[in-house]
Design a protein around this motif. Sequence first.
Motif, PDB file in Angstrom:
ATOM      1  N   GLY A   8      12.505   7.180  -5.048  1.00  0.00           N
ATOM      2  CA  GLY A   8      13.813   7.405  -5.660  1.00  0.00           C
ATOM      3  C   GLY A   8      14.159   6.340  -6.686  1.00  0.00           C
ATOM      4  O   GLY A   8      14.673   6.642  -7.768  1.00  0.00           O
ATOM      5  N   LEU A   9      13.857   5.080  -6.363  1.00  0.00           N
ATOM      6  CA  LEU A   9      14.141   3.983  -7.303  1.00  0.00           C
ATOM      7  C   LEU A   9      13.311   4.118  -8.577  1.00  0.00           C
ATOM      8  O   LEU A   9      13.804   3.852  -9.680  1.00  0.00           O
ATOM      9  N   CYS A  10      12.050   4.529  -8.423  1.00  0.00           N
ATOM     10  CA  CYS A  10      11.191   4.713  -9.605  1.00  0.00           C
ATOM     11  C   CYS A  10      11.739   5.816 -10.509  1.00  0.00           C
ATOM     12  O   CYS A  10      11.798   5.660 -11.733  1.00  0.00           O
ATOM     13  N   ILE A  11      12.130   6.934  -9.889  1.00  0.00           N
ATOM     14  CA  ILE A  11      12.690   8.043 -10.669  1.00  0.00           C
ATOM     15  C   ILE A  11      13.992   7.615 -11.337  1.00  0.00           C
ATOM     16  O   ILE A  11      14.248   7.921 -12.507  1.00  0.00           O
ATOM     17  N   GLY A  12      14.831   6.858 -10.593  1.00  0.00           N
ATOM     18  CA  GLY A  12      16.089   6.374 -11.159  1.00  0.00           C
ATOM     19  C   GLY A  12      15.871   5.397 -12.291  1.00  0.00           C
ATOM     20  O   GLY A  12      16.599   5.415 -13.297  1.00  0.00           O
ATOM     21  N   ALA A  13      14.874   4.523 -12.154  1.00  0.00           N
ATOM     22  CA  ALA A  13      14.608   3.524 -13.188  1.00  0.00           C
ATOM     23  C   ALA A  13      14.225   4.174 -14.508  1.00  0.00           C
ATOM     24  O   ALA A  13      14.495   3.633 -15.590  1.00  0.00           O
ATOM     25  N   VAL A  14      13.572   5.337 -14.429  1.00  0.00           N
ATOM     26  CA  VAL A  14      13.207   6.059 -15.655  1.00  0.00           C
ATOM     27  C   VAL A  14      14.349   6.953 -16.127  1.00  0.00           C
ATOM     28  O   VAL A  14      14.718   6.973 -17.307  1.00  0.00           O
ATOM     29  N   GLY A  15      14.942   7.713 -15.192  1.00  0.00           N
ATOM     30  CA  GLY A  15      15.919   8.742 -15.557  1.00  0.00           C
ATOM     31  C   GLY A  15      17.288   8.226 -15.937  1.00  0.00           C
ATOM     32  O   GLY A  15      17.921   8.745 -16.876  1.00  0.00           O
TER      33      GLY A  15
ATOM     34  N   GLN B 255       9.005   1.646   7.247  1.00  0.00           N
ATOM     35  CA  GLN B 255       8.090   1.601   6.110  1.00  0.00           C
ATOM     36  C   GLN B 255       7.986   2.970   5.421  1.00  0.00           C
ATOM     37  O   GLN B 255       7.922   3.053   4.187  1.00  0.00           O
ATOM     38  N   LEU B 256       7.984   4.023   6.228  1.00  0.00           N
ATOM     39  CA  LEU B 256       7.920   5.365   5.654  1.00  0.00           C
ATOM     40  C   LEU B 256       9.199   5.692   4.879  1.00  0.00           C
ATOM     41  O   LEU B 256       9.145   6.274   3.793  1.00  0.00           O
ATOM     42  N   ARG B 257      10.372   5.307   5.468  1.00  0.00           N
ATOM     43  CA  ARG B 257      11.637   5.535   4.754  1.00  0.00           C
ATOM     44  C   ARG B 257      11.651   4.760   3.442  1.00  0.00           C
ATOM     45  O   ARG B 257      12.057   5.267   2.402  1.00  0.00           O
ATOM     46  N   ASN B 258      11.217   3.520   3.489  1.00  0.00           N
ATOM     47  CA  ASN B 258      11.209   2.698   2.273  1.00  0.00           C
ATOM     48  C   ASN B 258      10.273   3.276   1.211  1.00  0.00           C
ATOM     49  O   ASN B 258      10.514   3.129   0.004  1.00  0.00           O
TER      50      ASN B 258
ATOM     51  N   ILE C 175       0.814  -1.218   0.000  1.00  0.00           N
ATOM     52  CA  ILE C 175       0.000   0.000   0.000  1.00  0.00           C
ATOM     53  C   ILE C 175       0.843   1.262   0.000  1.00  0.00           C
ATOM     54  O   ILE C 175       0.495   2.282  -0.611  1.00  0.00           O
ATOM     55  N   PHE C 176       2.015   1.197   0.651  1.00  0.00           N
ATOM     56  CA  PHE C 176       2.877   2.391   0.719  1.00  0.00           C
ATOM     57  C   PHE C 176       3.408   2.762  -0.676  1.00  0.00           C
ATOM     58  O   PHE C 176       3.471   3.934  -1.040  1.00  0.00           O
ATOM     59  N   ASN C 177       3.784   1.730  -1.425  1.00  0.00           N
ATOM     60  CA  ASN C 177       4.301   2.004  -2.777  1.00  0.00           C
ATOM     61  C   ASN C 177       3.201   2.537  -3.696  1.00  0.00           C
ATOM     62  O   ASN C 177       3.448   3.394  -4.553  1.00  0.00           O
ATOM     63  N   LYS C 178       1.954   2.021  -3.507  1.00  0.00           N
ATOM     64  CA  LYS C 178       0.826   2.525  -4.301  1.00  0.00           C
ATOM     65  C   LYS C 178       0.560   3.996  -3.994  1.00  0.00           C
ATOM     66  O   LYS C 178       0.318   4.801  -4.891  1.00  0.00           O
ATOM     67  N   VAL C 179       0.615   4.342  -2.700  1.00  0.00           N
ATOM     68  CA  VAL C 179       0.405   5.740  -2.303  1.00  0.00           C
ATOM     69  C   VAL C 179       1.493   6.630  -2.888  1.00  0.00           C
ATOM     70  O   VAL C 179       1.247   7.753  -3.347  1.00  0.00           O
ATOM     71  N   THR C 180       2.736   6.114  -2.891  1.00  0.00           N
ATOM     72  CA  THR C 180       3.865   6.876  -3.448  1.00  0.00           C
ATOM     73  C   THR C 180       3.657   7.148  -4.934  1.00  0.00           C
ATOM     74  O   THR C 180       3.864   8.273  -5.411  1.00  0.00           O
ATOM     75  N   LEU C 181       3.249   6.118  -5.699  1.00  0.00           N
ATOM     76  CA  LEU C 181       3.015   6.297  -7.129  1.00  0.00           C
ATOM     77  C   LEU C 181       1.897   7.293  -7.395  1.00  0.00           C
ATOM     78  O   LEU C 181       1.972   8.095  -8.331  1.00  0.00           O
ATOM     79  N   GLN C 182       0.828   7.250  -6.570  1.00  0.00           N
ATOM     80  CA  GLN C 182      -0.280   8.199  -6.728  1.00  0.00           C
ATOM     81  C   GLN C 182       0.209   9.630  -6.486  1.00  0.00           C
ATOM     82  O   GLN C 182      -0.163  10.564  -7.196  1.00  0.00           O
TER      83      GLN C 182
ATOM     84  N   LEU D 236      19.733   7.856  -4.104  1.00  0.00           N
ATOM     85  CA  LEU D 236      19.398   7.271  -2.798  1.00  0.00           C
ATOM     86  C   LEU D 236      19.884   8.138  -1.642  1.00  0.00           C
ATOM     87  O   LEU D 236      19.202   8.263  -0.623  1.00  0.00           O
ATOM     88  N   ILE D 237      21.083   8.743  -1.807  1.00  0.00           N
ATOM     89  CA  ILE D 237      21.572   9.664  -0.765  1.00  0.00           C
ATOM     90  C   ILE D 237      20.623  10.846  -0.642  1.00  0.00           C
ATOM     91  O   ILE D 237      20.247  11.271   0.453  1.00  0.00           O
ATOM     92  N   SER D 238      20.211  11.379  -1.795  1.00  0.00           N
ATOM     93  CA  SER D 238      19.327  12.540  -1.819  1.00  0.00           C
ATOM     94  C   SER D 238      17.970  12.219  -1.197  1.00  0.00           C
ATOM     95  O   SER D 238      17.339  13.088  -0.579  1.00  0.00           O
ATOM     96  N   ALA D 239      17.505  10.988  -1.374  1.00  0.00           N
ATOM     97  CA  ALA D 239      16.195  10.601  -0.855  1.00  0.00           C
ATOM     98  C   ALA D 239      16.260  10.191   0.611  1.00  0.00           C
ATOM     99  O   ALA D 239      15.320  10.454   1.383  1.00  0.00           O
ATOM    100  N   TYR D 240      17.356   9.564   1.026  1.00  0.00           N
ATOM    101  CA  TYR D 240      17.425   8.989   2.371  1.00  0.00           C
ATOM    102  C   TYR D 240      17.441  10.071   3.452  1.00  0.00           C
ATOM    103  O   TYR D 240      16.797   9.923   4.501  1.00  0.00           O
ATOM    104  N   ILE D 241      18.173  11.161   3.208  1.00  0.00           N
ATOM    105  CA  ILE D 241      18.326  12.191   4.251  1.00  0.00           C
ATOM    106  C   ILE D 241      16.975  12.791   4.642  1.00  0.00           C
ATOM    107  O   ILE D 241      16.610  12.792   5.829  1.00  0.00           O
ATOM    108  N   PRO D 242      16.190  13.299   3.665  1.00  0.00           N
ATOM    109  CA  PRO D 242      14.874  13.833   4.080  1.00  0.00           C
ATOM    110  C   PRO D 242      13.912  12.738   4.557  1.00  0.00           C
ATOM    111  O   PRO D 242      13.056  12.997   5.410  1.00  0.00           O
ATOM    112  N   ALA D 243      14.041  11.516   4.009  1.00  0.00           N
ATOM    113  CA  ALA D 243      13.157  10.423   4.430  1.00  0.00           C
ATOM    114  C   ALA D 243      13.378  10.088   5.896  1.00  0.00           C
ATOM    115  O   ALA D 243      12.416   9.861   6.656  1.00  0.00           O
ATOM    116  N   ARG D 244      14.632  10.064   6.313  1.00  0.00           N
ATOM    117  CA  ARG D 244      14.951   9.748   7.716  1.00  0.00           C
ATOM    118  C   ARG D 244      14.389  10.823   8.645  1.00  0.00           C
ATOM    119  O   ARG D 244      13.833  10.509   9.707  1.00  0.00           O
ATOM    120  N   ARG D 245      14.530  12.090   8.220  1.00  0.00           N
ATOM    121  CA  ARG D 245      14.033  13.185   9.057  1.00  0.00           C
ATOM    122  C   ARG D 245      12.513  13.122   9.170  1.00  0.00           C
ATOM    123  O   ARG D 245      11.953  13.310  10.253  1.00  0.00           O
TER     124      ARG D 245
END
Length: 868
Positions: free
Chosen positions: A330-337, A321-324, A3-10, A391-400
């Motif tokens: 980030g992985l989705c953006i990386g997979a495309v970019g 779960q929130l960090r993931n 459900i978390f990944n679905k919410v992220t994609l939305q 991942l570095i760019s995403a992890y720092i704000p995700a942890r906070r």
Amino acid sequence: MNIFNKVTLQGMKKSRTRTIVTIIGVVLSAAMITAVATFGVSLLNYMANGAAQKYGDWHVEFLDVPSSFVQERTHDEGVANTAAFENIGYATLDGGKNPNKPYLFIAGYSEEAFDTLPITLVSGRLPKNSGEILVSGSVAANGGVKFAVGDTLSLAIGSRMDGNKNLGQHDPYISGDKPGTAKETLVPKAERTYTVVGINERPGFEESSAPGYTLITKADAQDKADSFSLFVTLTNPRGIHAYIGNTAGTEAYVFNDNVLRFMGLSDDNMFNVLLYAVGGIVVAIIMIGSIFLIYNAFTISLNERTRQFGILSSVGATAKQLRNSVLFEGLCIGAVGIPIGIIVGIGSIGLVISVVARNFGEILYTSVPLTLTVSIPAIVVAAAVSMVTILISAYIPARRAANTPVMESIRQTNEVKVESKAVKTSKLAQRIYGLEGTLALKNFKRNKKRYRSIVLSLVLSVVLFISASAFVTDMKQASERAVAFTTYDIGFATQDMDDSEMLSLYDKLKTADGVYESSYQALMKYSCAAKASDLSDYYWEYAGSHSPDETVNLPMDIQFLEDSTYLNMIKGLGLPAEEYTGQNAKLIAVAKLTSHMKTNREHEVDEFIDMFKSSSMNFTIAPETNGKPKMEQGQNVSITFVETVPPDTLPILGNSGSKNPVFFRVMVPYSLKEKFETPDTHVDIKGLTFRSKNPTQSAAEMKTMIQGAGITAKYDLYNAYEMLDENRNMIFIANVFAYTFIIMISLIAVANVFNTISTNIKLRRRELAMLRSVGMSERDFQKMMNFECAFYGMRALLFGLPIAVISSWLIYKGMFIGGADNIDFVFPWSSMAISVFSVLFIVFITMLYAISKIKKENIIDALRDDMT
């Protein structure tokens, strides 16, 4: 999918603009890293191919091995090619001047050796049988013994022995305890007679410590040698160390470091450190710029989703779960970019290489093309670095965000924490800016952390752009100065060639196609005895205190010019030819203190100042020997000082040039050279100069003529036009790569600014709607946002411009220490103006875009929006 990944994609679909801009940033980042890696691999491959052409396409040489060893290596797995020559033996070099190189080493080449080991002929041709031989030019240059094409050599050839040990080229000469004695011995085995058919440059495989100068003949099929030098080329050079470990045994071997260093396989640690350090610095700069962009994107995304995270936490979602969830974004953006970035990076650097390939060929290896080399490991590394950046760019704000208390996230009380005094503005500021400007200033103050990345991104872009522009400006200035003071296209310089031989060669070379003007000259060091009272005041400000009755010995050059060239100069100066020609003629000279000479008056002399008070004087001049004048050989001359620019001299071999600000040169007809020559003097340099419509073609034709003439004296053929062309090509290449790099970094900065400003405006939609709801007009609203743009831009320029100027000055000092070569520091006004315009333009355009979106919204809807 949970459900978390679905919410992220939305959430990514809902904020399409931010998602697309973030993907563009990833594309740019991956493209730059891929481009840098691909160009690095392509350049190293080009350098390795060029070195293989120059030094030989082999990876390891085995020295002094038996024929059985040679046969075994030809059948080794992974060996692409082998070539060997016979170690025929050593002969004493009679009259040799180098005590560490007393021998001639005779090598018998096979057909494979002639194909694998490059030979650069100076004159003559290759040997066709075992009775003909090539002599290395270093025998004359380093050993002091001259051989000419057509000479016959009778040599007693044998083996070097140290007791019972047989010594080879890998073993340095073992001298005795006393000078002129040796611990080793040369045991003669056979007498051989050779005819010299050519002179060649020192072979690339000959080590500097080798005791014998290599002479090359053709192997005699009837004579079975018992010692060989074997050259092995591997299919995969990266296995070279393992191959040596498995096959070398006790045999001596030497790596071809000239080729292997460009593959990162040599023991040249300095080169390896430089190679990886430069690549690491460039990638680090790209990563920093990319992290700014991607970090901002995720920070803003999390600001939008703060209440969403709080609600999820309240119903049991863990911090992990929130960090993931954020890392999944980030992985989705990386997979495309990343894949798009890799394709864009390879395509863009391929285009750049196609533009600069010809210029590279004219600088380094003319017959080796610079081509695009795509390395799978390099692409994998580029993709990995790009993903790590994301991942570095995403992890720092995700942890906070994951560690924020639930109630704070739901209430969003951590959005802005600031005391009233932190946003307090002065009455003067309120009077200057008005209500709209004051609101903009307060908003800037209370959101410093959020907007700091915008300013840093703009500062980075400004510093990089201005620094690169300054570097290119300095290089162009150096090139223009070099072009301005060149009076010939092709030069032939020598020291010990007889005049008759040189002038005979001159008659041939001036017939080369394209040559429309030619001359010859010589340069000799002399000393002039002058009275102190005859010298100008400016000279004594440079030289220091003196006595009026003192006699000063001034160093001077005598430049002997072809008689016709000299006569044309006399006529051009309007001097009577009868007074300045003949055995007892007056001489002309230029005696100046050159520009940028610091005087005791604490100012700089920016023009050429006369050294002497009078325009015509009588002097006693004498030749210099080891820097000291020999006044007993002096002669009296009458010199007239003239205002002219003497023809350029030829470069003195092994001399890097003098920085002496005193310029004193006498010009004399070449026919009077014998009058100034004494048994103790010698010509410093002499030679021929040519002007040509096609210098490259003329120089190539001249080289063929010189080789055909069988010249044995040491000489250098300079293509001055080509050297200047190399300079221009280097500037062109620097331009292309500097501006390509700056454009891509600037695009990252633009994407960063666009993403941050537009999303921040979106986050403030309720605040802005409230201002509009209480009566702020469209005009005042736009005025407030314009003030915000100005604050962004001015803050970025306030830091960026001084840093950029300091960076430009440091680049200048690093390239031209002390203003060498009369290169002045050019203040980067134009690039600073471009930067100021660009920064303000980018900020205003981005703000206009964001505000246009806000203005289209209904005020009531914006006020009701709870940003969920």
